[in-house]
Design a protein around this motif. Structure first.
Motif: not given
Length: 587
Positions: A86-96, A134-142
């Protein structure tokens, strides 16, 4: 895939995200001031807009780096992967979002070339994040969609052909990159799944190995316990037979005693072979290598096999060899004696040839034209008690321990052994022995022990078996000694109050009742008489740890069943080694 393995796989994906994100995160932070600096230089963006963009991106970058460091420091357990995902997705969302929304404020409506510079930078950052996110697709797609969708929508809203073309190409580009990221993720998952499958296989093999080792230990313990329990009555029987043979008997009685003695000898051979295996497994046999000529050893073995060779009507040929080898002569003789004896035993017609081949090492070879060994049994013959073609367990054909002992001895001697065999054509065993660099030392014959009768001794016998006490008492008193028997150290100390002199010799069983050990008993008796009394320790144990302990003691060690000749020889050897201590004392 089992649920626990699926959790481990996801946890490894998340770990890959945190391990690989640092270069891309830092790279994005470096690209931001370079891009805004160029735009500021060209007056394509206002200073405060560029500053806000860089500061927001810097805050996002610092937050992600702190999160990465925390993860690597904490090393969270597998079951926590969802929280860190969840934290990985959150940081990917904020950075993106910082790049995707921030890029809109960097657009200069009057300069399309600068717009495409910003859009190209965003596209490059989104593509470069595949290996990290890309090691965890949800974070990359975000990360991908938050960077690219805002600029794609912004371009479509402009309505002109140039921006519409970019919007369409951007959608196609996102689709292609998403497919590439999905392929990358699948390859990673397959690789991790294979890794876990290999790990499961390795763990299963380890468990099977542990089970096999446990079974082998159980077998050894069973053999040791069974051997000890069987040796006790056989040991007593051997003592009684020895006492009987020293008495005058008529011919029928003497013949009966000799037959009993032969049966006891057969049991002794079986126990001796089991003992050899146990001593080898215990590691108490240490080779003593020295240089010696191999020819006399081979001649002696072949000469001793000639009666059996003549009985079977086969030929035994020894090819002369003048070379010397560097190894333990006693252990090598044991190996060669087993191999040559087996060759003679399993050759019904034809011949057995023993010879050597020169080379870097000397190859000692035993060839026979016997029955041969089937290919599927050539590994089995080195197992304990395994014999080919002897389902009835005929003792005249051996015990099935010879090759097991040979294999262990060759390992101790560091002598490689090779075997080739064909059914109905015969077998060959080859030993690769180190050649000696120096001339062989002369072999001195062993000193002969005087055959003169020994003076009577005062002997203490400690054994918890009443039958063995009686047998030892009968045998030793028949030899003229004074004997006191007891079942334990405490019982012997009770008798000691009536002693008028110090005993000459202590004979004790190794394992006594109530966890009492013979070594401790001997030490207590020595302490009681304040004298280093010579001692014989008799054991029926074949467990490796007990053999090591008994061997490490300073007692003369004998293994049950003990024949009267070996017991007499042990007493004589102690008399030679410590004549002052084994002189008869008045009672």
């Amino acid at each position: 895939m089992p649920p626990h393995r699926l959790d481990e796989l996801r946890a490894e994906q998340i770990a890959g995200f945190y391990r690989n994100s640092t270069p891309g995160t830092v790279g994005g932070m470096i690209a931001a001031p370079i891009l805004t600096g160029m735009l500021l230089y060209e007056n394509a963006v206002r200073l405060h807009v560029a500053a806000i963009f860089v500061l927001l991106l810097a805050a996002s970058t610092v937050a992600r780096l702190v999160l990465i460091r925390t993860y690597l420091t904490v090393k969270p357990p597998v079951e926590d992967w969802r929280r860190w995902a969840s934290w990985a997705i959150a940081t990917a969302f904020v950075g993106g979002s910082c790049w995707g929304l921030g890029a809109l404020f960097l657009m200069n409506a009057a300069a399309p070339e600068y717009q495409f510079m910003v859009l190209l930078t965003c596209a490059a950052l989104a593509a470069g994040a595949i290996t990290a996110f890309g090691t965890y697709l949800p974070s990359y797609y975000c990360n991908l969609f938050t960077i690219m969708v805002p600029s794609c929508v912004w371009s479509a809203l402009h309505g002109d052909a140039l921006h519409w073309t970019y919007a369409v190409l951007c959608v196609l580009w996102m689709a292609v990159v998403a497919i590439l990221a999905n392929s990358f993720s699948k390859l990673l998952i397959e690789s991790l799944a294979l890794q876990f499958a290999n790990l499961d296989l390795a763990n299963d093999l380890l468990r099977q190995k542990e089970l096999a080792e446990a079974a082998n230990v159980a077998k050894s313990n069973f053999l040791a316990s069974a051997s000890h329990d069987l040796r006790q009555p056989v040991h007593a029987l051997s003592m009684f037979v020895g006492a009987l043979r020293d008495r005058p008997l008529d011919e029928p009685s003497g013949r009966l005693v000799r037959q009993i003695q032969n049966s006891v000898g057969a049991l002794d051979s079986l126990f001796g072979a089991i003992l050899d295996i146990s001593r080898l497994d215990a590691g108490v046999i240490e080779p003593r290598p020295w240089a010696f000529a191999v020819q006399p050893l081979l001649e002696r073995i072949c000469r001793e096999e000639m009666p059996e060779v003549d009985r079977k009507g086969i030929a035994l040929r020894l090819i002369p060899c003048s070379l010397t080898v560097q190894t333990d002569p006693v252990l090598l003789e044991r190996v060669l004696r087993n191999l040559i004896s087996n060759a003679v035993r399993y050759t019904d017609n034809g011949r057995v040839v023993v010879g050597c081949r020169r080379g870097v090492r000397l190859s000692i070879e035993v060839w026979d034209s016997g029955r041969g060994i089937p290919a599927d049994q050539q590994d089995l013959i080195f197992q304990e008690f395994y014999q080919i073609g002897n389902p009835e367990r005929d003792r005249a054909r051996g015990l099935g321990l010879g090759l097991a002992i040979v294999q262990r001895l060759t390992r101790i001697l560091h002598i490689p052994m090779q075997m080739r065999s064909h059914v109905d054509r015969g077998s060959v065993f080859k030993l690769s022995v180190e050649q000696a660099a120096s001339a062989p030392a002369a072999i001195e014959p062993p000193a002969e022990t005087s055959a003169a009768p020994q003076p009577p001794l005062f002997i203490l016998v400690v054994d918890d078996e009443v039958a063995i006490q009686e047998a030892m008492h009968t045998l030793l008193t028949g030899w003229g000694h004074t004997v006191i028997t007891a079942g334990s150290c405490a019982e012997m100390l009770d008798h000691a109050a009536a002693f008028t002199s110090t005993p000459n010799l202590i004979i004790s069983d190794y394992r006594l009742r109530n966890d009492e050990e013979g070594i401790t008993t001997i030490e207590r008796l020595r302490s009681e008489f304040n004298s280093d009394i010579p001692a014989i320790l008799i054991t029926g144990d074949t467990a490796p740890d007990r053999i090591r302990q008994a061997t490490a003691s300073d007692c003369f060690l004998l293994h049950k069943p003990v024949s009267n000749s070996r017991l007499r020889a042990a007493i004589v050897n102690l008399a030679v080694a410590a004549p002052g201590l084994l002189q008869a004392r008045p009672q």
